[in-house]
Write a protein that holds these residues in place. Sequence first.
Motif, PDB file in Angstrom:
ATOM      1  N   PRO A 142       0.822  -1.216   0.000  1.00 51.15           N
ATOM      2  CA  PRO A 142       0.000   0.000   0.000  1.00 51.15           C
ATOM      3  C   PRO A 142       0.855   1.264   0.000  1.00 51.15           C
ATOM      4  N   PHE A 143       0.303   2.301  -0.617  1.00 50.29           N
ATOM      5  CA  PHE A 143       1.010   3.576  -0.697  1.00 50.29           C
ATOM      6  C   PHE A 143       0.442   4.541   0.335  1.00 50.29           C
ATOM      7  N   HIS A 144       1.337   5.170   1.114  1.00 44.77           N
ATOM      8  CA  HIS A 144       0.907   6.136   2.126  1.00 44.77           C
ATOM      9  C   HIS A 144       0.715   7.511   1.492  1.00 44.77           C
ATOM     10  N   ILE A 145      -0.453   8.085   1.688  1.00 41.37           N
ATOM     11  CA  ILE A 145      -0.735   9.431   1.192  1.00 41.37           C
ATOM     12  C   ILE A 145      -0.152  10.430   2.191  1.00 41.37           C
ATOM     13  N   VAL A 152      -3.217   3.410   0.666  1.00 42.33           N
ATOM     14  CA  VAL A 152      -4.062   2.910  -0.414  1.00 42.33           C
ATOM     15  C   VAL A 152      -3.512   1.603  -0.963  1.00 42.33           C
ATOM     16  N   GLY A 153      -4.330   0.556  -0.936  1.00 47.64           N
ATOM     17  CA  GLY A 153      -3.971  -0.744  -1.495  1.00 47.64           C
ATOM     18  C   GLY A 153      -4.573  -0.902  -2.883  1.00 47.64           C
ATOM     19  N   ARG A 170      -4.594  -5.482   3.709  1.00 44.26           N
ATOM     20  CA  ARG A 170      -4.894  -4.997   5.066  1.00 44.26           C
ATOM     21  C   ARG A 170      -3.719  -5.304   6.003  1.00 44.26           C
ATOM     22  N   GLN A 171      -3.182  -6.505   5.922  1.00 39.74           N
ATOM     23  CA  GLN A 171      -2.047  -6.887   6.770  1.00 39.74           C
ATOM     24  C   GLN A 171      -0.826  -6.013   6.500  1.00 39.74           C
ATOM     25  N   GLU A 287      -6.550  -9.088  14.674  1.00 40.23           N
ATOM     26  CA  GLU A 287      -5.948  -9.760  15.830  1.00 40.23           C
ATOM     27  C   GLU A 287      -6.563 -11.146  16.058  1.00 40.23           C
ATOM     28  N   HIS A 288      -7.823 -11.292  15.663  1.00 39.31           N
ATOM     29  CA  HIS A 288      -8.536 -12.548  15.901  1.00 39.31           C
ATOM     30  C   HIS A 288      -8.290 -13.591  14.815  1.00 39.31           C
TER      31      HIS A 288
END
Length: 294
Positions: A142-145, A152-153, A170-171, A287-288
């Motif tokens: 993902p890229f950080h804005i 953003v993935g 997500r991970q 976490e679950h």
Amino acid sequence: MRVSVGQLCSSASLTRNLHVVYKILNQAIQQKSQILFLPEATDYISQNALHSTELAKQVESSFLQPLLNHIKKLKSSTYVSVGVHLPGGSARKVRNVHLLIDPQGKIVCEYQKIHLFDVDVPNGPILKESNAIEPGNQVTAPFHIPNTKFNVGLAICYDIRFPELSLKLRQLGANILTFPSAFTTKTGQAHWEILSRSRALDTQCFVINAAQCGQHDVGTNLQGDVVKRVSYGESIIVDPWGRVLARGRKFDDELKRDVDDDYYEVITSELDIEELEKIRINMPLLEHRRGDMF
């Protein structure tokens, strides 16, 4: 963060499609959106595999480079997410890629479509994306804005049917997932909204899906018959609780055209990072997860 989604009906003319993108981008900038999301195949829609490989040769000079230069000249603060085709390793294949472009006109993130839509229904349609598309083989981080808490993935269209990719993004830190698309009308009517909301719920991310919409002008075949290509539309923005924040029109709605006879529309929404964080705290799905078992 404010985001916009541009919906259009790309044709086989790269130049015409580019001018529509300029109109959409102007609206997104006027609305002070930090990112504009555009569909898969914004550069062109082709008749078939051979037509696609020929058109892909023109993308760099006739669509992509002019777009990058245009974004740079605008001196705005808006990022652009867009799906295009580029020549592949084989002369008979192209790469279906998703690019993220920064406000300086620089490509800062690129993803090549992993999952290809190959369907052969008995006594029904045969749709083989692999005839023209070279599959990707890696997940793009993902890229950080900058100056936000958003990452953003990137994915593309058919990827939305494979939760593993969304969960991997997500991970890796994504809190926005985007699947620029050109869904068929039948699958769109049955699954488009369900899939968009499901991926948002699976990952507790915002899902932002720009879509092609309407009947594409791709010209005539060798027999002189008009080749019919229709995309479902209904660009959609979904929050991490599965709520639809905004949506565009569908192919069978009235699609209004401007004075140049171009169809396009822009939907906009605010993304609330605090609401996302609250949802993740109250229901900590990541976490679950039983990684030891699956």
